[in-house]
Design a protein around this motif. Sequence first.
Motif, PDB file in Angstrom:
ATOM      1  N   MET A   1       0.825  -1.213   0.000  1.00  0.00           N
ATOM      2  CA  MET A   1       0.000   0.000   0.000  1.00  0.00           C
ATOM      3  C   MET A   1       0.858   1.261   0.000  1.00  0.00           C
ATOM      4  O   MET A   1       0.548   2.228  -0.679  1.00  0.00           O
ATOM      5  CB  MET A   1      -0.876   0.028   1.248  1.00  0.00           C
ATOM      6  N   LEU A   2       1.931   1.226   0.821  1.00  0.00           N
ATOM      7  CA  LEU A   2       2.793   2.408   0.911  1.00  0.00           C
ATOM      8  C   LEU A   2       3.495   2.660  -0.417  1.00  0.00           C
ATOM      9  O   LEU A   2       3.673   3.804  -0.827  1.00  0.00           O
ATOM     10  CB  LEU A   2       3.822   2.229   2.034  1.00  0.00           C
ATOM     11  N   LEU A   3       3.896   1.575  -1.090  1.00  0.00           N
ATOM     12  CA  LEU A   3       4.511   1.726  -2.413  1.00  0.00           C
ATOM     13  C   LEU A   3       3.509   2.317  -3.400  1.00  0.00           C
ATOM     14  O   LEU A   3       3.847   3.179  -4.207  1.00  0.00           O
ATOM     15  CB  LEU A   3       4.995   0.379  -2.941  1.00  0.00           C
ATOM     16  N   MET A   4       2.269   1.820  -3.331  1.00  0.00           N
ATOM     17  CA  MET A   4       1.241   2.295  -4.267  1.00  0.00           C
ATOM     18  C   MET A   4       0.878   3.758  -3.985  1.00  0.00           C
ATOM     19  O   MET A   4       0.528   4.491  -4.910  1.00  0.00           O
ATOM     20  CB  MET A   4       0.001   1.409  -4.173  1.00  0.00           C
ATOM     21  N   LEU A   5       0.950   4.158  -2.713  1.00  0.00           N
ATOM     22  CA  LEU A   5       0.702   5.568  -2.399  1.00  0.00           C
ATOM     23  C   LEU A   5       1.835   6.433  -2.951  1.00  0.00           C
ATOM     24  O   LEU A   5       1.609   7.543  -3.411  1.00  0.00           O
ATOM     25  CB  LEU A   5       0.588   5.770  -0.881  1.00  0.00           C
ATOM     26  N   GLY A   6       3.061   5.906  -2.902  1.00  0.00           N
ATOM     27  CA  GLY A   6       4.209   6.656  -3.407  1.00  0.00           C
ATOM     28  C   GLY A   6       4.295   6.661  -4.918  1.00  0.00           C
ATOM     29  O   GLY A   6       4.735   7.631  -5.530  1.00  0.00           O
ATOM     30  N   GLU A   7       3.888   5.576  -5.541  1.00  0.00           N
ATOM     31  CA  GLU A   7       3.894   5.480  -7.009  1.00  0.00           C
ATOM     32  C   GLU A   7       2.558   4.887  -7.447  1.00  0.00           C
ATOM     33  O   GLU A   7       2.433   3.671  -7.638  1.00  0.00           O
ATOM     34  CB  GLU A   7       5.072   4.612  -7.488  1.00  0.00           C
ATOM     35  N   PRO A   8       1.532   5.751  -7.562  1.00  0.00           N
ATOM     36  CA  PRO A   8       0.191   5.236  -7.872  1.00  0.00           C
ATOM     37  C   PRO A   8       0.057   4.692  -9.292  1.00  0.00           C
ATOM     38  O   PRO A   8      -0.894   3.970  -9.565  1.00  0.00           O
ATOM     39  CB  PRO A   8      -0.723   6.445  -7.649  1.00  0.00           C
TER      40      PRO A   8
END
Lengths: 290, 198
Positions: B66-73
Motif C-alpha cells: 500500500m505504501l509503495l502504491m501511495l508513493g507510485e500510484p
Amino acid sequence: MIETRRLSKTYGAVAALRDVTFAAAPGRVTGFLGLNGSGKTTTLRLLLGLARPTSGEALINGRRYRELRRPLREVGAVLEQGVAHPGLTGRGHLRTQAPLAGANGARVDQVLEYVGLGDAARTRTGEYSLGMRQRLAVATALLGEPPVLILDEPANGLDPAGVAWLRGLLRSHAEAGGTVLLSSHLLGELELLVDDVVIIADGEVRLAAPLAQLTGSPRLRVRGADLRTLYDAFTGYGGYIETDGSALFVEGLTAEQAGDIALAVQVPIYELTVETVSLEAIFFELAAAR
Amino acid sequence: MIAVLRSELNRTLMIRASWVSIAATIALGLTFGVYSADFWTLFAGIGAFGLAVLTTGQHYQHRTAMLLMLGEPRRWRLLAGQCVAAAVVATVTTALSGLTVADEAAQWRLTVAMTPLIAVMGVAVATVVRRPTWAMAGTVGWLLIAEGLLGKLRAPLPFSAYLNAATGDPKQLFIFAGWTVVALAGAAAMIRRDMLSH
C-alpha cells in the motif's frame, strides 16, 4: 481540498458505496463518521487510488490520486493501524519511505522526534505497541510535508495522552491551512476536534454539515411552579418554546435571562439546565437507525 | 520508478531477513559450484527467483505494498521499479555465488546474464499471487511435477528452458525470455487490482 462526486463502488453484487458526495475543505478538520462496514474505509481507499471506483470521482486538489505528480508531497495517509515490515526499525521504515516522499535523512529524524518516537527509532517495528505503530504511521504520512492528510481511525490504539497529542497535531495542521479528513467512531474525541461532519451509513452519505450548525445553539430545560405563566413570560421576551407538559424547552434566551424573567413574574424555578445536542445523539439517529 | 528502485534497495539492505537470505544463497551457491556447474546454475536460478518472490511478496504479506502504491500510484511504473530492484539484487547475488565455477566461464556468463529475467519472473509471480509462501510452494510443485516428472526438464517450459539455455543450448534463451514476457504481462494486468482491507 478533497472532493468525491457521486462515488460508487460495487463488489460483485454488493454495493459498498452509492453516490457518495462530500468535500473536505482546506483549513478545516472534517470528521468522517460511520459504523463498521458503513463504507468509510472503502471511500478513503478510492480517494487514495488503492481501489478503483465503479463510477463517480474521488479528487484531491482537483485531480485523481493517480494523476498527482508527487503524491506523497500532496497527500499523507494513515491506514490500517500503521503498516511496516516488522524487521525494520522505526528509522529504517522511514528511510525506505523517504525516496518515495522526496525526503532526506534529516527529515526522517525530524518526524521521528515530532511524533515522539525519537527514543524508539532503533527499535524494530515488530516490537512496537499499537500506539507506537500509530505514531509511526503519522510520521510516515508527514514525511513529505503534505498539505492534505487522510487518516483512517488514527486514534485507534492511542492512549488518552496520545489522542490529545494527535488532536493538537491535526488542529494545528488545519490551522496552518492544511486539509484534514479523518474517519473515526470515537465520537467524543471527534467532537473536540472536527469543524465539519460527514456521516455515512450503508454506503450512503446521510449528512454533511459544519459541526456548529449541527449542534446548534444550546436550549434551556426549565421546570417551575407555574409553567403557563413562565411560557407566556418567556414568549414575551422572544423565546421559542416547546413543552412536554412537565418542562419547558426554551430557545433564544440565555439561562441568566430565563432566571431573571422567572424572578420578575414571581414563579419559583425547580430546574434550569442548558442542553446541547451531542454529536453522538445525531450520529446514532442517522447512522445507527436502520 | 527511480524512487521505487531506491526504496526497494534501501529496504533489502536494512531488513536482516533479506540480507541473510542473500548471504545464504551466495554461500550455498559457492558450495554447489565446487561440485557441479550445472547444479550451481539450477540453484542460482531458484535462488534468484526465490529472492525476487520474497522481496515482492513480503510487501503484500505485511501490507507495505500500500505504501509503495501511495508513493507510485501508476502501478506499471511501480512494477518496473520492483523488477529492476529485484534484477539488481539477484544478479549481484548470482555473480558472487558462482565464483567457484570460474573454469566454466561461458556457463557463468550465461547464467548471470539470464538472472535479471528470472528475477523479473519472480516479481511477476509474487505480484499475481500476492502471498510469498503460496508463490514459492506453487513454484516448487510446478518445477517438480510439470517440469521434472512430466517434462523431464526437456519440455519448452520456463525453468527447463532456463537450465538448457545456460548449459549449452542458447536458443532456449528465447523460450525462457518468452515465458518471462508472459509472466510480466500477467503481472502488469494483475497489479491493477484493488488493495482491499484485510
